[in-house]
Write a protein that holds these residues in place. Structure first.
Motif: not given
Length: 455
Positions: A306-309, A196-201, A311-312, A219-221
């Protein structure tokens, strides 16, 4: 009446009609039609909910099994079962045990309470941990215990609608096939989105001005699936178009678990806790790999939304993943235990394979430690343990079946590190060993047992 094609007014599926009575509800003048599948689904839905609402009948299908599932699988029972397969990760096993139990309690609440009462939200989970620490293994064993459909989808293969690649609906379609094409089972299964981390911004918490088909758009989808809506997909996986029949699945009761290594997130956490980190020793210079691992484990357990945000991951997604589950790095001793202790330990598997050829397999302790050290050097965790043993055992497993004489194979440290040939020694008849050991009374229940009721 000549043959004609009409569409179901509900599911829009194309139906060939030879006679007006081929469809239970069909008006040839207006073209209004409802197919048998839609009538069957609507009827089942109304029967179940009316029966529960008025207390005139007991729920059937999956609803009838919920009480049994909850009774058999309390959190401590689930964790005890996971302990048989997963080494370390005590906190993660507790989090997943509680999450699974609460998920089923929520579904029971929905079946037994009428509309208008308080609603219980889903507790989707995000798992963070290094490669090979047991993320996928935890979930696969959890789904096996609960006897529910479970499907793994690689999130990195998903793309935004309109781009070449897999749409986000492929995750639900994979679960649909894992459930044997049973829609009711599909709607109560578990979907695990790996990587899942591969689809971070790509640009972290800042929006990118360029196309990002494999990241923020994905992520939006995923939002509509995570929040619990009806997902429509084609059975054969082709692109959706008016001519293709579609299947509709309500994701309201599907538990979504996303996971990934999230490489570098510990640095984001370290910056956030920089002031307190200095007094705790995080700011000290790293002297060894052991110190680095310890520092990573201490930081990873402090991950916050907030750390995940940063990250992307977009805030809307984080809001639908309220449970954060973190896994620590596996050290040499943990890998050594994984090799020998779990029910599906690699060493036990090879012992059983060679036992079928009348051969006893022995691993020296030095050899097992060498395997664990190699896995650490490759930075792949427990994932590479079996591959390292396979490389050493290949020639032996090729030559052993040539004879059925009782023998003993000894794997030494030199076999692992230097590629030496394992020792093959002749011995007397090997004692016959039962393929299935008796289970002590105090062991947790196994889903393969005929009776799976906890004491």
């Amino acid at each position: 009446m000549p043959i004609q094609e009409v569409r179901c007014s509900l599911c829009r599926r194309k139906i060939k009609v030879h006679d007006q009575y081929d469809i239970p509800i069909f008006d040839p003048n207006t073209g209004f039609a409802i197919c048998k599948n839609c009538i069957r689904e609507v009827s089942r839905f109304l029967d179940e909910h009316e029966a529960i609402k008025h207390g005139t009948d007991q729920p059937h299908g999956f609803a009838a099994e919920l009480g049994k599932v909850l009774k058999k699988n309390k959190p401590h029972v689930i964790k005890a079962y996971l302990d048989k397969f997963i080494i370390k990760q005590e906190r993660a096993k507790k989090i997943l045990s509680v999450a699974a139990y609460n998920h089923y309690k929520r579904m029971m609440y929905d079946y037994t309470h009428t509309e208008g009462e308080e609603e219980l939200d889903k507790s989707n989970v995000i798992i963070i941990g290094p490669t090979g620490c047991g993320k996928t293994a935890l979930l696969s064993h959890l789904s096996r215990l609960l006897d529910i459909p479970f499907a793994v989808t690689d999130a990195s293969s998903l793309t935004e609608a309109g781009f070449v690649g897999a749409d986000v609906e492929v995750a639900v379609r994979n679960l649909y096939y894992a459930a044997g094409k049973d829609i009711e089972k599909t709607e109560h299964g578990i979907i695990y989105l790996d990587e899942f981390d591969k689809i971070a911004r790509k640009s972290g918490e800042n929006n990118s001005i360029t196309a990002d088909p494999g990241h923020e758009g994905v992520q939006q989808g995923l939002l509509k699936m995570l929040e619990g809506s009806v997902v429509e997909f084609t059975a054969r996986g082709q692109r959706k178009h008016p001519e293709a029949p579609t299947i509709k699945v309500n994701t309201r009761n599907i538990l979504f678990i996303v996971g990934g290594a999230f490489v570098g997130i510990e640095k984001i956490v370290a910056k956030r806790v920089k002031k307190s980190a200095s007094s705790m020793g995080f700011g000290a210079e790293i002297q060894s790999n052991e110190d680095e691992t310890k520092r990573y484990d201490e930081l990873i357990h402090q991950v916050r939304p907030e750390d995940l945000m940063k990250y992307g991951i977009i805030p809307e997604i984080i809001g639908r993943l309220p449970v954060i589950c973190t896994l620590e790095t596996l050290d040499e001793d943990s890998l050594l235990r994984i090799l020998t202790e779990p029910k599906n330990a690699p060493v036990k598997q090879y012992e059983k394979l060679l036992e079928m050829d009348n051969v006893k397999l022995e691993f020296e302790e030095g050899a097992l430690r060498a395997v664990a050290k190699k896995a650490i050097e490759r930075k792949t965790g427990a994932r590479s343990l079996k591959g390292i043993i396979e490389d050493t055992m290949l020639d032996v497993m090729f030559d052993i079946p040539k004879s059925n004489e009782p023998r003993k194979v000894v794997i030494t440290e030199a076999c692992i590190n230097e590629g030496d040939t394992p020792k093959i020694l002749p011995i007397d008849d090997l004692p016959n060993q039962a393929l299935k050991l008796d289970k002590p009374d105090d062991e947790p229940n196994d889903p393969d047992d005929e009776e799976n009721t906890p004491a």
